[in-house]
Design an enzyme around this catalytic site. Structure first.
Site, PDB file in Angstrom:
ATOM      1  N   CYS A 152      31.686  38.058  14.266  1.00 40.64           N
ATOM      2  CA  CYS A 152      32.608  38.794  13.197  1.00 40.64           C
ATOM      3  C   CYS A 152      31.492  39.424  12.145  1.00 40.64           C
ATOM      4  O   CYS A 152      31.867  40.141  11.448  1.00 40.64           O
ATOM      5  CB  CYS A 152      33.598  38.045  12.560  1.00 40.64           C
ATOM      6  SG  CYS A 152      33.084  36.483  11.614  1.00 40.64           S
ATOM      7  N   CYS A 185      27.800  34.789  11.295  1.00 39.46           N
ATOM      8  CA  CYS A 185      28.650  34.830  12.687  1.00 39.46           C
ATOM      9  C   CYS A 185      28.065  36.007  13.341  1.00 39.46           C
ATOM     10  O   CYS A 185      28.074  37.313  12.839  1.00 39.46           O
ATOM     11  CB  CYS A 185      30.035  34.901  12.156  1.00 39.46           C
ATOM     12  SG  CYS A 185      30.868  34.677  13.850  1.00 39.46           S
ATOM     13  N   CYS A 242       0.720  -1.144  -0.018  1.00 41.01           N
ATOM     14  CA  CYS A 242      -0.069  -0.036   0.025  1.00 41.01           C
ATOM     15  C   CYS A 242       1.017   1.261  -0.030  1.00 41.01           C
ATOM     16  O   CYS A 242       0.503   2.162  -0.365  1.00 41.01           O
ATOM     17  CB  CYS A 242      -0.880   0.058   1.123  1.00 41.01           C
ATOM     18  SG  CYS A 242      -0.275  -0.093   2.779  1.00 41.01           S
ATOM     19  N   CYS A 261      36.714  33.452  11.884  1.00 41.25           N
ATOM     20  CA  CYS A 261      37.104  33.546  13.403  1.00 41.25           C
ATOM     21  C   CYS A 261      38.043  32.286  13.614  1.00 41.25           C
ATOM     22  O   CYS A 261      38.850  32.494  14.742  1.00 41.25           O
ATOM     23  CB  CYS A 261      35.928  33.714  14.511  1.00 41.25           C
ATOM     24  SG  CYS A 261      34.841  35.018  14.122  1.00 41.25           S
ATOM     25  N   CYS A 275      33.043  29.054  12.767  1.00 40.23           N
ATOM     26  CA  CYS A 275      33.168  30.188  11.625  1.00 40.23           C
ATOM     27  C   CYS A 275      34.644  29.965  11.151  1.00 40.23           C
ATOM     28  O   CYS A 275      35.627  30.188  11.852  1.00 40.23           O
ATOM     29  CB  CYS A 275      33.248  31.583  12.345  1.00 40.23           C
ATOM     30  SG  CYS A 275      33.590  33.304  11.511  1.00 40.23           S
ATOM     31  N   HIS A 299      -1.964   1.653   7.435  1.00 43.74           N
ATOM     32  CA  HIS A 299      -2.225   1.529   6.009  1.00 43.74           C
ATOM     33  C   HIS A 299      -1.992   2.853   5.254  1.00 43.74           C
ATOM     34  O   HIS A 299      -2.463   3.812   5.907  1.00 43.74           O
ATOM     35  CB  HIS A 299      -3.599   1.119   5.961  1.00 43.74           C
ATOM     36  CG  HIS A 299      -4.362   0.580   4.617  1.00 43.74           C
ATOM     37  ND1 HIS A 299      -3.661  -0.236   3.714  1.00 43.74           N
ATOM     38  CD2 HIS A 299      -5.407   1.283   4.016  1.00 43.74           C
ATOM     39  CE1 HIS A 299      -4.016  -0.389   2.498  1.00 43.74           C
ATOM     40  NE2 HIS A 299      -5.246   0.571   2.704  1.00 43.74           N
TER      41      HIS A 299
END
Length: 468
Positions: free
Chosen positions: A287, A284, A136, A337, A334, A418
Site C-alpha cells: 500500500c 509497506c 576485570c 492493510c 501493516c 580477560h
C-alpha cells in the site's frame, strides 16, 4: 532499562524495576597503593607517600614514622581508609577551585561548553583498579568512563548533587567518591573499587558475587544506576502510546514530540552526554504507507554475523553502513492493510549524543553451540559521522566530529577470558593501557587500529571533539 535499538538479536537480561530500587548506604573506598605492580615511569612519584590531608610529603624515614604513628595509634587500617575517603569526597565537593579551574558556563544540553583551563594540585587520574574477584569486566568499563572528557568534573566538584535523588543516591555517590579518590591518588598507583561494585550490584542483583560478567551489560547497568539517581524528573508523566504517523506534521515535529515525552520521564546528566535518538521507518511494499518511531539509544550494538560470513577483517564504518541501509522484511503487520505484508525497514541516526559507544557483538549464541567471533576490527582514531546521519534534519548532526577516547578489550574465549582497557587521558591527551592494577603508557598510533585492526576491541568510546 532503556532499549538499545541497534541490538537486533540478543536481548539483555531484564533489570529490576527501577521505581522499586532501594536506597543504599554508602560504602567507603580503601586506598590501596600498589607500587609493586605499577609500571616504571618518569611520572611515578616513588619518593612520595599519600597522606590523609591530600598533600604529598617526601618519603624520608623519619617522616614516614611520624606519618604512620599519627595515623595508626588511634585508628585501624579500615578506619584510616574511611577517614581518607571521606576527606577526599569533602575536598572534591567543597573546594572546587583548589582542584580544577574551569570555564563552567554549561546548560543541560550543552556539555561541550565545559572547557578545561588547568589542573592544579590534582592527579591526572592515571590510576589502576584492583581486581577484587573476577572484576576485570568492571574495571575496564570504569577506566573508560573515568576518562570521558568533562563528564567526571560534575562528580568531582559536587555539581551532580543538585539533581541527586535521596532514594537512589548510592550509585552516583559512590561514583563521585571513586572519581575523587582516583584524582587524589598518585599516578600509577591503584585502589580497590569496592564501593561502586556494591552500589551497582544492589541496583542489579545479577552482578552480586564474584563470577565473571559481561562488560557491556555492566556498562548499561552502571549508566542506568547513575541516571536513576540523578533523574531531574520528580513526577514522571504517565505512559502513553506515541503516534507513529505524521498526520500533516514534519519529521522534525514528530522527533521533538517523542524526545520531549522521553525527557518527561527521565532527564539526567547521564542522558545529557550519552543519549541519542534513532528514527525507525517501516514502509509497506503493497500500500506504500509509512510509519515512524523515534526511540532513544545510548550504546549501539553492531552484529558481526550480519555483515560478515567468513573470518575477515571488519571495518567500523562498514558495520554502521549495514544498520542505516534499507532492508526487506517478508512478514510484517501493516496497520493500513490490516494483515502481514512485505515491508522495507530503515534505521536513521537522528540525534547524535556527545559520547558514542559502539558495542561489537563478539559473542554469538546459537541453538546448539555458542562461540566468540575473533574478527579483526579496523576503526579510526577520528570518526566523521556525516555519512551516517545524512538523512537526519536535526541540528545535533551538524556537530559530528569525534575522537576515539576509550576501548574495552576482551581476550580469550566465550568460556574464559580477560578484560582490559585502553583510554585517552583528557588532560594530557596521552593513552594508557589499564590491566586492573597495572597501568602503562602506550602509543595509540603504534597499535595501528585504523589500518591493521585488532581482534580484541569489544566496546569503543568516541567523544565529540568539542568536549576537549
Amino acid at each position: 532499562m532503556r532499549p538499545n535499538m541497534f541490538n537486533n538479536n540478543i536481548q539483555r537480561p531484564p533489570s529490576t524495576t527501577k521505581d522499586k530500587m532501594p536506597s543504599q548506604g554508602l560504602s567507603n573506598y580503601p586506598l590501596l597503593l600498589n607500587k609493586a605492580q605499577s609500571t616504571p615511569s618518569q611520572d611515578i612519584k616513588s619518593n612520595y607517600i599519600y597522606s590523609s590531608n591530600t598533600t604529598f610529603a617526601p618519603n624520608t624515614q623519619s617522616q614516614q614514622s611520624r606519618f604512620i604513628e599519627q595515623n595508626t595509634q588511634k585508628q585501624n587500617p579500615s578506619q584510616f581508609n574511611q577517614q581518607l575517603s571521606q576527606q577526599s569526597l569533602a575536598i572534591s565537593q567543597q573546594n572546587t577551585q583548589k582542584t580544577v579551574t574551569t570555564n563552567y558556563s554549561m546548560s543541560q544540553s550543552q556539555p561541550e561548553q565545559y572547557q578545561y583551563k588547568s589542573m592544579q594540585n590534582v592527579s591526572k587520574g592515571i590510576c589502576g583498579l584492583r581486581n577484587i574477584g573476577n572484576t576485570c569486566f568492571m574495571n575496564s568499563v570504569l577506566q573508560c568512563l573515568l576518562n570521558i572528557p568533562a563528564f567526571n568534573e560534575h562528580f568531582l566538584n559536587g555539581d551532580y548533587l543538585k539533581d541527586l535523588n535521596s532514594k537512589n543516591s548510592s550509585v552516583p555517590n559512590e561514583y563521585s567518591k571513586l572519581v575523587a579518590t582516583i584524582r587524589n591518588t598518585p599516578n600509577f598507583q591503584s585502589i580497590a573499587p569496592y564501593g561502586i561494585k556494591s552500589a551497582v550490584e544492589n541496583v542489579m542483583p545479577c552482578f552480586r558475587g564474584y563470577a565473571q560478567q559481561d562488560a557491556q551489560e555492566f556498562l548499561v547497568a552502571l549508566l542506568d544506576g547513575l541516571s536513576l539517581g540523578l533523574n531531574r524528573v520528580k513526577n514522571k508523566s504517565s505512559y502513553k502510546e506515541m503516534n507513529d504517523n505524521l498526520n500533516g506534521r514534519t519529521l522534525q515535529d514528530l522527533s521533538k514530540e517523542w524526545w520531549d515525552y522521553s525527557k518527561s520521564r527521565e532527564n539526567s546528566l547521564v542522558l545529557d552526554y550519552f543519549q541519542g535518538q534513532l528514527l525507525h521507518t517501516i514502509k509497506c511494499s503493497i500500500c506504500g504507507s509509512s510509519s515512524y518511531a523515534f526511540d532513544t539509544f545510548q550504546d549501539t550494538s553492531l552484529a558481526i554475523a550480519r555483515a560478515f560470513k567468513i573470518l575477515e577483517d571488519m571495518n567500523l564504518e562498514r558495520l554502521l553502513d549495514k544498520y542505516v541501509i534499507e532492508e526487506a522484511i517478508d512478514d510484517y503487520y501493516c496497520s493500513k492493510c490490516k494483515k502481514h505484508q512485505k515491508v522495507k525497514r530503515k534505521f536513521t541516526i537522528w540525534r547524535l549524543p556527545h559520547i558514542l559507544m559502539f558495542h561489537i557483538k563478539r559473542f554469538e549464541f546459537r541453538r546448539f553451540s555458542s562461540d566468540k567471533l575473533n574478527h579483526r576490527v579496523i576503526f579510526p582514531l577520528e570518526l566523521d559521522m556525516r555519512e551516517f546521519v545524512k538523512d537526519s534534519l536535526d541540528q545535533s548532526v551538524k556537530n559530528c566530529q569525534y575522537f576515539l577516547c576509550g576501548i574495552v578489550n576482551h581476550s580469550g574465549t566465550l568460556y574464559g577470558g580477560h578484560y582490559t582497557a585502553d583510554s585517552k587521558n583528557p588532560f594530557n591527551q596521552k593513552w594508557y593501557r589499564y590491566n586492573d592494577s597495572d597501568v602503562r603508557e602506550i602509543d595509540i598510533k603504534q597499535q595501528r587500529y585504523d589500518t591493521d585492526g585488532s581482534s580484541s576491541p569489544y566496546i569503543l568510546f568516541y567523544a565529540r571533539k568539542s568536549l576537549y
